[in-house]
Write an enzyme that holds these catalytic residues in place. Structure first.
Site, PDB file in Angstrom:
ATOM      1  N   ASP A   1      28.735  45.002  36.653  1.00  0.00           N
ATOM      2  CA  ASP A   1      27.655  44.824  37.625  1.00  0.00           C
ATOM      3  C   ASP A   1      26.416  44.214  36.958  1.00  0.00           C
ATOM      4  OD1 ASP A   1      26.391  44.916  40.040  1.00  0.00           O
ATOM      5  OD2 ASP A   1      26.028  47.071  40.029  1.00  0.00           O
TER       6      ASP A   1
ATOM      7  N   ASN B   1      33.638  42.011  48.611  1.00  0.00           N
ATOM      8  CA  ASN B   1      32.891  40.848  48.093  1.00  0.00           C
ATOM      9  C   ASN B   1      33.044  39.584  48.949  1.00  0.00           C
ATOM     10  OD1 ASN B   1      33.208  41.716  44.553  1.00  0.00           O
ATOM     11  ND2 ASN B   1      31.519  42.109  45.977  1.00  0.00           N
TER      12      ASN B   1
HETATM   13  C1  FPP Z   1      28.847  42.080  40.186  1.00  0.00           C
HETATM   14  O1  FPP Z   1      27.542  41.607  39.878  1.00  0.00           O
HETATM   15  C2  FPP Z   1      29.844  41.127  39.721  1.00  0.00           C
HETATM   16  C3  FPP Z   1      30.754  40.487  40.527  1.00  0.00           C
HETATM   17  C4  FPP Z   1      30.854  40.725  41.973  1.00  0.00           C
HETATM   18  C5  FPP Z   1      31.667  39.491  39.978  1.00  0.00           C
HETATM   19  C6  FPP Z   1      32.274  39.801  38.632  1.00  0.00           C
HETATM   20  C7  FPP Z   1      32.907  38.583  38.146  1.00  0.00           C
HETATM   21  C8  FPP Z   1      32.847  38.133  36.885  1.00  0.00           C
HETATM   22  C9  FPP Z   1      32.221  38.857  35.750  1.00  0.00           C
HETATM   23  C10 FPP Z   1      33.435  36.798  36.639  1.00  0.00           C
HETATM   24  C11 FPP Z   1      34.508  36.804  35.663  1.00  0.00           C
HETATM   25  C12 FPP Z   1      35.736  37.412  36.155  1.00  0.00           C
HETATM   26  C13 FPP Z   1      36.957  36.883  35.939  1.00  0.00           C
HETATM   27  C14 FPP Z   1      38.187  37.591  36.353  1.00  0.00           C
HETATM   28  C15 FPP Z   1      37.075  35.572  35.290  1.00  0.00           C
HETATM   29  P1  FPP Z   1      26.539  41.309  41.084  1.00  0.00           P
HETATM   30  O2  FPP Z   1      26.744  39.893  41.514  1.00  0.00           O
HETATM   31  O3  FPP Z   1      26.745  42.325  42.146  1.00  0.00           O
HETATM   32  O4  FPP Z   1      25.160  41.481  40.368  1.00  0.00           O
HETATM   33  P2  FPP Z   1      23.813  42.008  41.046  1.00  0.00           P
HETATM   34  O5  FPP Z   1      24.073  43.414  41.460  1.00  0.00           O
HETATM   35  O6  FPP Z   1      22.823  41.903  39.935  1.00  0.00           O
HETATM   36  O7  FPP Z   1      23.518  41.074  42.186  1.00  0.00           O
END
Ligand code: FPP
Length: 241
Positions: free
Chosen positions: A22, A70
């Site tokens: 996250d 998501n």
């Molecule tokens: C949450 O952070 C993260 C995600 C929804 C995506 C996770 C994906 C990756 C790390 C990409 C790499 C993965 C692979 C399999 C190549 P957020 O966007 O919710 O962050 P925030 O809470 O700060 O907005």
């Protein structure tokens, strides 16, 4: 540092760690970058974390890359994530080349054809490796996982292949996306949020939870070791005394 040297640093090592990655969006916002750049940096952190886990000797790792919820994000962000997943399949192939088994947890149906085919192919081609299993939870939800397992068992029962009274924790676990992988021993969540967000609900029944304020793209081996130290210091009783 070799795996053996690393192992002696910790009195107890988890067999299976689940990572809730996250904070990518906040990492990008802090730098005035688009959210997609945060996910890209998060992908790099994932790669480094897999390498560190391999060196330390963690046999099962699961990363929450995309939840069933998501899809609700803006189309632009979902598209950027799909492009990133496609790019990272090359990286996943490299891990398989280093004899790691790759598995995807979740329903692959909604993913674009090319992505879905490569995911299936990669799972098939790496299925024989046993030293490390890397699971990528994509279109994954813990409740969805449980419903999927219940449906498969109901179908087997309707066919007369299993009796309801023979369904126990072991048979149920085996029907989950994680299959024969052991339950999670440790769940690590970055970015300061303290919740499971529908990740490995069944599999984390007895997991130790570790939260860090570090945003996922900044997560590194040092952070991992802090989590492992905390894990080693805990007394796990599994409901006993
Ligand atoms: C949450 O952070 C993260 C995600 C929804 C995506 C996770 C994906 C990756 C790390 C990409 C790499 C993965 C692979 C399999 C190549 P957020 O966007 O919710 O962050 P925030 O809470 O700060 O907005």
């Amino acid at each position: 540092m070799g795996a053996a040297e690393n192992k002696v640093e910790f009195s107890a090592l988890p067999r299976h760690i689940g990572f809730i990655m996250d904070g990518n969006g906040r990492w990008a916002a802090k730098r005035g970058l688009p959210r997609s750049m945060g996910h890209r940096a998060g992908g790099e952190a994932l790669k480094k974390t897999v390498d560190a886990c391999r060196r330390i000797g963690i046999p099962y790792v699961t990363f929450y890359a995309f939840s069933t919820e998501n899809w609700k994000r803006p189309a632009e962000e979902v598209d950027a994530l799909m492009r990133l997943f496609k790019e990272y399949l090359d990286e996943a192939e490299k891990f398989a080349g280093q004899k790691a088994r790759i598995r995807f947890l979740g329903d692959k149906t909604p993913f674009p054809d090319e992505l879905r085919c490569r995911m299936t192919e990669l799972e098939k081609n790496s299925a024989q490796y046993t030293s490390m299993t890397i699971m990528l939870a994509m279109n994954y939800g813990g409740r969805d996982d449980i419903i999927y397992a219940a449906r498969r068992l109901a179908a087997l029962s309707a066919e007369g292949d299993i009796r309801p009274e023979d369904i126990d924790e072991k048979t149920f676990s085996g029907m989950l996306y994680t299959g024969s992988a052991p339950d999670a021993d440790l769940i690590i969540r970055s970015s300061g949020e303290q919740r499971l967000s529908n990740f490995l609900l069944w599999q984390s029944a007895y997991a130790e939870l570790y939260f860090t304020d570090t945003l996922w793209p900044d997560f590194d081996e040092k952070e991992l070791k802090k989590a492992l130290e905390s894990y080693a210091s805990r007394s796990r009783r599994f409901g006993g005394v």
